[in-house]
Design a protein around this motif. Structure first.
Motif, short mmCIF file in Angstrom:
data_model
loop_
_atom_site.label_atom_id
_atom_site.label_comp_id
_atom_site.label_asym_id
_atom_site.label_seq_id
_atom_site.Cartn_x
_atom_site.Cartn_y
_atom_site.Cartn_z
N ARG A 136 21.26 -0.75 5.40
CA ARG A 136 21.50 -0.81 3.96
C ARG A 136 20.21 -0.63 3.18
N GLN A 137 20.29 0.18 2.11
CA GLN A 137 19.14 0.41 1.25
C GLN A 137 19.20 -0.48 0.01
N GLY A 138 18.03 -0.79 -0.51
CA GLY A 138 17.93 -1.53 -1.75
C GLY A 138 16.64 -1.18 -2.45
N THR A 139 16.46 -1.70 -3.64
CA THR A 139 15.24 -1.42 -4.41
C THR A 139 14.65 -2.71 -4.93
N ILE A 140 13.33 -2.72 -5.02
CA ILE A 140 12.58 -3.85 -5.58
C ILE A 140 11.68 -3.29 -6.67
N ALA A 141 11.79 -3.82 -7.87
CA ALA A 141 10.92 -3.43 -8.97
C ALA A 141 9.79 -4.45 -9.08
N ALA A 142 8.56 -3.96 -9.21
CA ALA A 142 7.40 -4.85 -9.28
C ALA A 142 6.36 -4.26 -10.21
N ARG A 143 5.45 -5.10 -10.65
CA ARG A 143 4.34 -4.62 -11.46
C ARG A 143 3.31 -3.90 -10.60
N PHE A 144 3.11 -4.41 -9.36
CA PHE A 144 2.09 -3.85 -8.48
C PHE A 144 2.59 -3.86 -7.04
N LEU A 145 1.97 -2.99 -6.23
CA LEU A 145 2.24 -2.96 -4.79
C LEU A 145 0.91 -3.10 -4.05
N VAL A 146 0.89 -3.94 -3.03
CA VAL A 146 -0.29 -4.10 -2.18
C VAL A 146 0.07 -3.65 -0.78
N ALA A 147 -0.57 -2.58 -0.32
CA ALA A 147 -0.29 -2.01 1.00
C ALA A 147 -1.19 -2.64 2.05
N CYS A 148 -0.57 -3.42 2.92
CA CYS A 148 -1.26 -3.99 4.09
C CYS A 148 -0.58 -3.44 5.33
N ASP A 149 -0.30 -2.13 5.31
CA ASP A 149 0.55 -1.52 6.33
C ASP A 149 -0.22 -0.81 7.43
N GLY A 150 -1.45 -1.27 7.70
CA GLY A 150 -2.14 -0.86 8.91
C GLY A 150 -2.97 0.40 8.80
N THR A 151 -3.64 0.71 9.91
CA THR A 151 -4.62 1.79 9.90
C THR A 151 -4.01 3.15 9.63
N SER A 152 -2.75 3.37 10.04
CA SER A 152 -2.11 4.67 9.77
C SER A 152 -1.47 4.70 8.39
N SER A 153 -1.30 3.59 7.74
CA SER A 153 -0.83 3.38 6.37
C SER A 153 -0.06 4.55 5.75
N PRO A 154 1.23 4.60 5.93
CA PRO A 154 2.02 5.63 5.25
C PRO A 154 1.85 5.59 3.73
N ILE A 155 1.66 4.42 3.17
CA ILE A 155 1.50 4.32 1.72
C ILE A 155 0.19 4.96 1.29
N ARG A 156 -0.90 4.73 2.05
CA ARG A 156 -2.16 5.39 1.72
C ARG A 156 -2.01 6.90 1.77
N LYS A 157 -1.31 7.39 2.77
CA LYS A 157 -1.11 8.84 2.89
C LYS A 157 -0.25 9.37 1.75
N ASP A 158 0.80 8.64 1.37
CA ASP A 158 1.64 9.08 0.26
C ASP A 158 0.88 9.11 -1.05
N CYS A 159 -0.11 8.22 -1.18
CA CYS A 159 -0.95 8.22 -2.39
C CYS A 159 -1.99 9.33 -2.38
N GLY A 160 -2.14 9.99 -1.23
CA GLY A 160 -3.12 11.08 -1.14
C GLY A 160 -4.55 10.60 -1.10
N ILE A 161 -4.78 9.39 -0.62
CA ILE A 161 -6.13 8.84 -0.56
C ILE A 161 -6.77 9.21 0.77
N PRO A 162 -7.86 9.97 0.76
CA PRO A 162 -8.52 10.33 2.02
C PRO A 162 -9.15 9.10 2.67
N ALA A 163 -9.12 9.09 3.99
CA ALA A 163 -9.78 8.04 4.78
C ALA A 163 -10.41 8.69 5.99
N PRO A 164 -11.48 9.44 5.79
CA PRO A 164 -12.07 10.19 6.91
C PRO A 164 -12.67 9.27 7.96
#
Length: 539
Positions: free
Chosen positions: A163-191
């Motif tokens: 089941r899918q759902g949505t959460i609305a928030a003021r901010f998001l904090v990504a603690c999703d690890g070294t491969s961080s899909p959220i970092r990649k989706d944001c387009g932030i380089p991590a060479p």
């Protein structure tokens, strides 16, 4: 689109750093949801030690005693020893006593603790609570993040029901690890900063090993066998659980069966059971940015360090403490427009310094030449082992286990820190100190009460002298809505440690400003430390 749930902050990732982020937000009264794609189980723990600064933060969050009492035996050696094999020839030992016998620590009320991840995660998660009674949502995967000028909408999927759902928030904090899909989706380089390396961690149980080793047992056993078996075999729980690290690519033996590798590492005949065999990639990187709009990166999502030295998780926990009070200030309405940007300004240099120190520790091990003679039970072998012990001493192997500058000595430089007008270079290297940007020093105010216990709820003005400007100072902060409390301190030893008559400490325990007189008009100071001063980009 109307969200299924609304909150102030969504934290993604339920590892130790994500849970620490939750504890920080909870301590500041911030409403949050923590989305963890797994079930919080830790079948193969990597993290083993909790550094002193992390323990100080756990003290503030009310969990330090539980972390310290999670199960590590008080009489187990904390030594690190370099050996041909575990139970074989011992070349060099760093004596660090035991938890019960080590000397008291002068600079912190909370020295480092041994609490492997499979103990630490349940302690922190239990403190926060799992849904429906707490903010942690397990088996909850993030499928998408949409940002708007006012916040973020996070699409989540229940991995059990689909089941899918949505959460609305003021901010998001990504603690999703070294491969961080959220970092990649944001387009932030991590060479990557150094060549990626591959290792195996073999977890095994050997219930009689400590007893058989007797007084020769240790916390870390650095093997000196081959290019693959020159990394530590570590005691994890102090009774029967161990982890052997094997380097991949150095020799064919690295691909051998786990039982063969464990047997090769042990010189004593002891029963053992292999529990898991985990292959992992060491990627050393620091993200170029720690923020993208309303999304922030914390922990391995922002920086991944070599485990040599145990800085990685602790760097992430300190990052959570830096970001947490700034998010709370923004949500409470007293933050200036430049405050949130200082998270990257302050934390990124700390991450880079930790990465470089950890890599130096790793390279010290990687580059060590091991003469075959050290394995001989002869006079030639004794001479070879003595020579190797001297080389180990000269190479500074103790730095990996005694790094106060990394754990406690880092110092922030940012627009919300007011440096001294004149700074003595000797003060910069002296630790601890009250230099602006530094962690405020620990001193005992009363039995069991540290200066660090004063910090956390808001700004704290430490007064070691009287001033007729104090009321005006407090009113200037109140007019800006900045929480401030003042404490008179008459203990001469504490005054000497803090060096100035007045010291302003931030909510995260770092010094924001100090002087021997309070300013005639504190409005500018209040604006600067909340991120609204001219140097913060505000008009």
């Amino acid at each position: 689109m109307v969200a299924d749930q609304q909150t102030d902050v969504v934290v993604v990732g339920g590892g130790p750093v994500g849970l620490a982020m939750g504890l920080e937000l909870r301590a500041r009264g911030v409403d949050f949801v923590l989305a963890e794609k797994g079930d919080l189980a830790v079948p193969h723990p990597r993290v083993g030690s909790v550094g002193p600064r992390s323990m100080e933060l756990f003290r503030r969050w009310g969990v330090a005693d539980r972390v310290r009492g999670a199960g590590w035996p008080a009489d187990h050696s904390l030594d690190s020893v370099w050996v041909t094999r575990v139970g074989g020839h011992e070349l060099y030992r760093l004596d660090r006593a035991t938890m019960a016998t080590r000397r008291p620590f002068a600079h912190t009320p909370e020295p480092d603790a041994i609490c492997p991840q499979h103990w630490l995660t349940p302690v922190l998660a239990d403190e926060l609570g799992v849904a429906p009674d707490g903010p942690i949502r397990t088996r909850c995967a993030v499928a998408g993040v949409v940002e708007s000028p006012d916040g973020v909408t996070v699409t989540v999927v229940d991995r059990d029901t689909g089941r899918q759902g949505t959460i609305a928030a003021r901010f998001l904090v990504a603690c999703d690890g070294t491969s961080s899909p959220i970092r990649k989706d944001c387009g932030i380089p991590a060479p990557t900063r150094y060549r990626t390396q591959v290792f195996r961690n073999i977890l095994f149980r050997a219930p009689r090993l400590r007893e058989q080793l007797g007084s020769r047992h240790a916390l870390f056993y650095y093997l000196m066998l081959s290019s693959s078996l020159r990394f530590p075999l570590r005691a994890l729980d102090g009774t029967s659980l161990y982890r052997l690290t094997v380097g991949i690519g150095g020799s064919p033996e690295a691909e051998g069966p786990p039982r063969t590798l464990v047997s090769r590492a042990l010189a004593v005949d002891t029963p053992f059971e292999v529990l898991s065999d985990d292959r992992w990639h060491l990627v050393q990187r620091v993200a170029d940015e720690f923020r993208s709009g309303r999304v922030f990166l914390v922990g391995d999502a922002a920086h991944t360090l070599s485990p040599s030295g145990g800085f990685g998780m602790n760097t992430g926990i300190c990052g959570a403490a830096d970001l947490g009070w700034k998010l709370a200030a923004e949500l409470s309405g007293w933050a200036g427009p430049g405050l949130l940007d200082t998270y990257r300004t302050e934390r990124r240099p700390v991450a880079v310094a930790g990465l470089e120190e950890a890599n130096r520790n790793l390279q010290r091990t990687m580059k060590r030449e091991v003469p075959p003679e050290i394995h001989l039970s002869t006079a030639d072998g004794e001479r070879a082992r003595a020579a190797m012990a001297e080389r180990l001493e000269r190479s500074g192997v103790g730095r990996e286990f005694d790094a106060p500058m990394i754990h406690l000595g880092f110092r922030y430089s940012s627009p919300i820190i007011v440096p001294d007008e004149e700074e003595d270079e000797d003060d910069v290297v002296q630790r601890p100190n009250s230099l602006p940007g530094s962690r405020a020093p620990h001193a005992w105010l009363a039995p069991g009460v540290s200066t660090l216990d004063l910090f956390g709820d808001g700004f704290r003005l430490l007064c070691f002298a009287a001033s007729d400007r104090r009321v005006a100072f407090e009113r200037a902060f109140a007019r800006r809505g900045v929480p401030l409390a003042a404490t008179d301190c008459t203990l001469p030893e504490v005054a000497a440690l803090y060096e100035r008559a007045f010291v302003l400490v931030r909510p995260d325990g770092h010094v924001a400003w100090r002087a021997d007189e309070l300013p005639s008009d504190a409005t500018g100071l209040a604006d600067r430390v909340r991120g609204a001063g001219r140097l913060c980009g505000a008009a």
